[in-house]
Design an enzyme around this catalytic site. Structure first.
Site, mmCIF file in Angstrom:
data_model
loop_
_atom_site.group_PDB
_atom_site.id
_atom_site.type_symbol
_atom_site.label_atom_id
_atom_site.label_comp_id
_atom_site.label_asym_id
_atom_site.label_seq_id
_atom_site.Cartn_x
_atom_site.Cartn_y
_atom_site.Cartn_z
ATOM 1 N N ASP A 1 4.679 -6.832 10.694
ATOM 2 C CA ASP A 1 5.691 -6.491 11.707
ATOM 3 C C ASP A 1 5.597 -7.419 12.897
ATOM 4 O OD1 ASP A 1 6.947 -4.477 10.333
ATOM 5 O OD2 ASP A 1 5.692 -2.886 11.179
ATOM 6 N N ARG B 1 0.854 -1.192 0.000
ATOM 7 C CA ARG B 1 0.000 0.000 0.000
ATOM 8 C C ARG B 1 0.881 1.230 0.000
ATOM 9 N NH1 ARG B 1 -4.046 -0.014 4.957
ATOM 10 N NH2 ARG B 1 -2.125 -0.260 6.113
HETATM 11 N N1 URA Z 1 -2.485 -4.156 7.713
HETATM 12 C C1 URA Z 1 -2.108 -4.497 8.970
HETATM 13 O O1 URA Z 1 -1.157 -5.242 9.150
HETATM 14 N N2 URA Z 1 -2.791 -4.005 10.017
HETATM 15 C C2 URA Z 1 -3.865 -3.176 9.861
HETATM 16 O O2 URA Z 1 -4.456 -2.773 10.860
HETATM 17 C C3 URA Z 1 -4.241 -2.825 8.548
HETATM 18 C C4 URA Z 1 -3.541 -3.329 7.492
#
Ligand code: URA
Length: 209
Positions: free
Chosen positions: A203, A104
């Site tokens: 993460d 994204r």
């Molecule tokens: N991707 C994620 O890892 N966490 C979110 O809250 C939204 C997209």
């Protein structure tokens, strides 16, 4: 979109709460994502067709049921979807696995594709797309569109946490998808993170923050 199935099995809900807790460390987080993926895959495969075969037990001849097909492809959305693959494969060991790399844009939140590799015979396989977080739905729709270029078969989208915005996006663009999720959360914050969510799934899975 066909349906949204919120999987409220007690074990799924319990493990989801462990995942949400910010005190859960990377090793436990990874293991719980795998366990949840097994449970989610179990629920999401309730409708796969069976056929009868004749077998012999040590006592008598009988008719048993086995899975009739079609074969299944798992498509993991990189990178967090990787955390779900081993769990799903525990239940569907002969599934083949494709990967889609989409990120994204941090400013526009629009999806950009940088990698795609699908099983060669994907056109003959039902598809399970795996991504723990359905947030804006942009990545999900881009992945579904990509898979649809090669396959008209049944597609299921399995996530752990869904935002209403993501569900709406899939509902608008993809009429024939079933979503399986452990929860539908409140919505997105200004950084397009799901609230309350569980943070950045990538993460937390890979310990990169
Ligand atoms: N991707 C994620 O890892 N966490 C979110 O809250 C939204 C997209």
């Amino acid at each position: 979109m066909k349906d949204v199935m919120v999987l409220n099995h007690p074990l799924i809900q319990h493990k989801l709460t462990l995942l949400r807790n910010k005190e859960t460390e990377v090793k436990d987080f990874r293991e719980i994502v795998e366990e949840l993926s097994i449970l989610m895959a179990y629920e999401a495969t309730r409708d796969i067709p069976l056929k009868d075969i004749l077998i012999e037990t040590p006592i008598a001849r009988t008719t048993g049921k086995i899975i009739a097909g079609p074969k299944i492809a798992i498509v993991a959305i990189l990178r967090a979807g990787l955390g779900m693959v081993d769990g799903i494969l525990r239940l569907l060991p002969s599934a083949e696995v494709g990967h889609i790399g989409i990120y994204r844009d941090p400013e526009t939140f629009k999806p950009f594709s940088y990698y795609a590799k699908l099983p060669q015979d994907i056109a003959k396989r039902d598809v399970i797309i795996a991504d723990p977080m359905l947030a804006t739905g942009g990545t999900a729709v881009a992945t579904i569109d990509y898979v649809r270029r090669f396959s008209r078969t049944n597609i299921k989208f399995i996530c752990l946490v869904a935002a209403p915005e993501g569900i709406k996006m899939i509902r608008k663009h993809c009429k024939d998808i079933t979503i399986y999720t452990a929860t539908i959360d409140e919505g997105l914050n200004e950084h397009a993170y799901i609230v309350p969510g569980l943070g950045d799934a990538g993460d937390r899975l890979f310990g990169t923050k």
